[in-house]
Design a protein around this motif. Sequence first.
Motif, PDB file in Angstrom:
ATOM      1  N   ARG A   6      16.864  20.799 -13.842  1.00  0.00           N
ATOM      2  CA  ARG A   6      16.120  21.434 -14.994  1.00  0.00           C
ATOM      3  C   ARG A   6      16.542  23.009 -15.477  1.00  0.00           C
ATOM      4  NH1 ARG A   6      10.952  19.758 -15.956  1.00  0.00           N
ATOM      5  NH2 ARG A   6      10.011  21.751 -15.315  1.00  0.00           N
ATOM      6  N   ARG A  28       2.360  23.969 -20.414  1.00  0.00           N
ATOM      7  CA  ARG A  28       2.348  22.497 -20.023  1.00  0.00           C
ATOM      8  C   ARG A  28       3.500  21.931 -21.048  1.00  0.00           C
ATOM      9  NH1 ARG A  28      -0.547  17.483 -21.984  1.00  0.00           N
ATOM     10  NH2 ARG A  28      -0.616  15.927 -20.128  1.00  0.00           N
ATOM     11  N   GLN A  31       6.770  23.437 -19.431  1.00  0.00           N
ATOM     12  CA  GLN A  31       7.449  22.635 -18.216  1.00  0.00           C
ATOM     13  C   GLN A  31       8.035  21.391 -18.464  1.00  0.00           C
ATOM     14  OE1 GLN A  31       3.476  22.585 -16.252  1.00  0.00           O
ATOM     15  NE2 GLN A  31       4.076  24.433 -14.893  1.00  0.00           N
ATOM     16  N   GLU A  35      12.255  24.586 -15.907  1.00  0.00           N
ATOM     17  CA  GLU A  35      11.369  25.067 -15.131  1.00  0.00           C
ATOM     18  C   GLU A  35      11.258  26.756 -15.617  1.00  0.00           C
ATOM     19  OE1 GLU A  35       9.515  25.925 -11.649  1.00  0.00           O
ATOM     20  OE2 GLU A  35      10.363  23.892 -12.212  1.00  0.00           O
ATOM     21  N   ARG A  39       7.674  34.075 -16.123  1.00  0.00           N
ATOM     22  CA  ARG A  39       6.380  33.748 -16.855  1.00  0.00           C
ATOM     23  C   ARG A  39       5.802  35.047 -16.936  1.00  0.00           C
ATOM     24  NH1 ARG A  39       3.624  28.779 -14.111  1.00  0.00           N
ATOM     25  NH2 ARG A  39       5.596  27.993 -13.852  1.00  0.00           N
TER      26      ARG A  39
END
Length: 232
Positions: A6, A28, A31, A35, A39
Motif C-alpha cells: 500500500r 476513512r 485509508q 497507508e 497524518r
Amino acid sequence: MAPTDRPLLAVLIDADNVPARHARKIMREVQSIGEPALRRVYGDWSNESLKGWKDPIHALGLVAHQETANSRGKNATDIGLVIHAMDILHSGRFDAFVIVSSDSDFTALVNRLREEGLTVYGIGEAKTNEALRNVYNRFILIENIPDPDTPISTKPKGKAAKALPLFREALEKIDSEDGWFNLGQIGQAIQARHPDFDSRSFGFAKLSALVAALDALETRKDGNRLFVRLKE
C-alpha cells in the motif's frame, strides 16, 4: 513502498479550511487510497472556531501542529503546512501526498510536489475552484464521501446521463481492435483529463454501476475484467 504494497501517504489537513465534522469520513477515504503513515492537522488552536477538532484529533490519531498568526490577514496555517510539506518531500520516505483543503493557495505546492514525480491527492469541498482541482492527480469532493454509518442513496438514473460525454471523450483517446474497451482504462482516461471525476458525483458508488445506468453503453465480462463499448 510499504511491506503491504500500500502506498505510504503523507496526509496534511488545513483545519482552518475543513470542518471538523468531516474528519472521520475523510480519514476513512484516505485509508482506501493507501497507508496514512503521516497524518498532520494544522491550525491556530487558540481560535475558538477550531475547538471541534479536539475529539477527531485524538480519535483518529492525528498530530496537531500549532500555527500562530502573528498579524491579521496572514495565513500562518498555510505557510506552516507548505514548509512541512517540503521537509517531508525531501525526506524521500513517502509515495504520495494527500492535501485536505479547499484553499487555492496550495496550487503552487501541489505543482511542486508533482514536479518531483509524486502523486498528489486533493480532498476538499465543492467550493474548491477548478484550477486547484485540476492540478491534483485526483481530487475528491468531501460531499461525495459517505458518512461511515450512512449508505449512499440511490440517485435518479437521469443524472447518470451527464457522465456520458466523459465516456465518449475517453473512448476516443483509447485504441481498440474490436471496439471493446477495458473499464479500468476508461476510468484512468477520464481521471487523467478530469481529476475531480467520481462516479459518486452521479449517484453511483462504483464506476461499473454508473456504466450500467447508461443506455448508450453496453458491457461484457471476460473473467474479472469488464469491457465497455458504445451501442451501435
